[in-house]
Enzyme design. Structure first.
Site: not given
Length: 523
Positions: A38, A60, A169
């Site tokens: 990632d 990502k 997030m």
């Protein structure tokens, strides 16, 4: 990992610091043939990968173009079927918002072998690294973890009833999160912490309440961050290190990238039992530390000489201890023979260095003499007693000890009884993580705290075909020494020396490295 059949390891990279990964993850990374990772993976973690490993970044990262999940699945299957050992390195834990289920289904459908390696999720590590507990007997009997990538999809009416919320997030949707919480009854005075880049040198923390956090962070780039909401945030004031304490109602921004050794990777060559203290010092200054033990401390080949000396301790005038190891091993053997510190009544004790003095004090004894320069050879020049007919017991390492010290004492009429108290040997193999970092020229500074570590380090390098055939890995590396004798070994065996501590202690070595880095950056 050298199998004919391929296999995919879905590995959790943890919060970012390679020191917070599992031992299993370290081993797999050091042996990987293909790495698919990632965008949020920390650079030092990539430094653990062999130079021959193929590295594929698959994005990502929020707000930027990302590799489609279908393409990631295809890459995993393709390289596994080629017989490769594939590490799929994911931030945090593979199953905490990691989309591992899709990848596993693709691997199963293709008949590929796989294994999942747990990692520490940022949902748990970020609050911990910020000194915020997620549970408390009074303030938080439970907590919930959620993704705020799509805040409208969350059941806010139920979530506001939970004492502590951990939101991943959520950086780009902070205003929406605050609005939803207040709309559904959460008090505007509820504490909130935003932790950006947890576990990395550039970690930042903002503290506030639901009423002011949006204003405090206006114009700031918050992603990637972990948001903690609840009364437990107030406990940070009491749990953080005293020198870092900030009042909870004051906006806080801590930026580890401002620390003097931020961005530097330092190799520590002390023994396993002694490296942690020095590593902590360096990490507190912002360094990334890789430990490569170049010493293994063990018992001498025979205890007979030391046991004989212990049996006649009363005949000695002085006991000389020149290292932490000498202190510990001497007193361990003293205890093994049914004696304790009372057996040293009437004997004066000389030690070399602050650390050795601290070790002696741990046995409830104060040194009678410490030479001013913290080196064993200065004992003779500054010795406070007449040496003629003075009988001295000198427990020391079995090989590679202080020949000059013994020679000078003897020349002035002293009777020096040398006895082996411990043995320092070279490890059989170089640490694979350190080997990979050196091979990839990812190490900025190598530290040596004794001549023996320099000798053993060079022996380990010679045993490693990846490094012994070329000196490229050494050209851009700073060699840092704790004192003159160690510096001589660095010059003789490595052909260079960049830093020498003015005070021959770990603190002195740390200070010298900090100064060198500052001067290097100015240039």
């Amino acid at each position: 990992m050298k199998n004919h059949k391929g296999k995919v390891y879905l590995v959790g990279a943890g919060p970012g610091d390679c020191n917070l990964m599992t031992v299993r993850s370290h081993k797999l990374l050091s042996q990987a043939e293909v790495l698919i990772y990632d965008a949020l993976i920390d650079i030092p973690q990539l430094e653990l990968i062999p130079a021959t490993c193929r590295k594929i970044e698959v994005g990502k990262r929020g707000g930027k173009p990302s590799t489609q999940q279908q393409e990631i699945n295809r890459l995993l299957v393709e390289h596994c079927k080629l017989g490769k050992q594939v590490v799929r390195l994911k931030s945090g834990d593979p199953f905490i918002f990691g989309r591992s289920s899709s990848e596993i289904q693709a691997l199963k459908t293709a008949g590929c072998e796989f294994e999942v390696i747990p990692g520490i999720s940022s949902a748990l590590s970020a609050p911990l690294l910020a000194a915020i507990p997620l549970t408390d007997p009074v303030m938080s009997r439970c907590f919930a973890v959620m993704s705020a990538h799509e805040p409208d999809a969350l059941e806010w009416e139920a979530l506001v009833q939970i004492e502590t919320l951990v939101i991943l997030m959520g950086g780009r949707n902070l205003s929406e999160i605050i609005w939803q919480l207040q709309k559904h009854g959460r008090s505007t005075d509820t504490p909130i912490a935003i932790i950006r880049d947890c576990g990395r040198p550039e970690q930042q923390i903002w503290l506030g309440t639901l009423s002011n956090i949006v204003q405090q962070t206006a114009g700031q780039s918050l992603s990637p961050c972990v948001i903690v909401i609840g009364e437990v945030v107030r406990l940070r004031e009491y749990l953080i290190q005293p020198e870092s304490t900030n009042m909870i109602d004051t906006p806080v921004t801590t930026n580890n990238s401002q620390l003097p050794l931020a961005g530097k990777t330092i190799l520590v060559t002390r023994s396993v039992s002694q490296s942690a203290e020095f590593s902590d010092r360096l990490q507190q200054q912002g360094a990334r530390v890789i430990e490569m033990p170049a010493l293994v401390i063990g018992p001498p080949s025979t205890w007979e000489p030391l046991d004989s000396a212990i049996a006649q301790l009363s005949s000695f005038h002085w006991l000389i201890l020149t290292s932490h190891n000498a202190v510990d091993c001497f007193f361990q053997r003293l205890q093994a023979k049914g004696k304790d510190a009372r057996s040293l009544f009437g004997i004066k004790i000389a030690v070399v260095g602050k650390k050795t003095a601290e070790s002696l004090r741990s046995h409830s004894l104060q040194p009678d003499f410490i030479p001013p320069n913290f080196v064993a050879d200065s004992l003779v020049e500054n010795f406070p007693d007449h040496l003629q007919n003075c009988k001295i017991l000198f427990p020391r390492v079995e090989s590679g000890g202080r020949e000059v010290l013994v020679k000078e004492f003897s020349a002035q009429g002293a009777q020096v009884i040398e006895v082996p108290a411990y043995q320092s040997c070279c490890p059989e193999n170089i640490d694979p993580i350190a080997l990979s970092a050196l091979q990839n020229q990812a190490v900025n500074i190598i530290t040596f705290a004794s001549s023996k570590t320099v000798h053993n380090f060079c022996n380990l390098i010679q045993q490693s075909p990846q490094l012994s055939g070329s000196q490229d890995w050494l050209e851009s590396v700073c060699i840092a020494s704790i004192g003159p004798e160690t510096s001589k070994s660095c010059q003789n065996l490595l052909g260079k020396l960049d830093v020498e501590a003015k005070e021959y202690t770990l603190d002195g070595l740390t200070e010298a490295i900090v100064k060198w880095v500052a001067e290097d950056r100015n240039l």
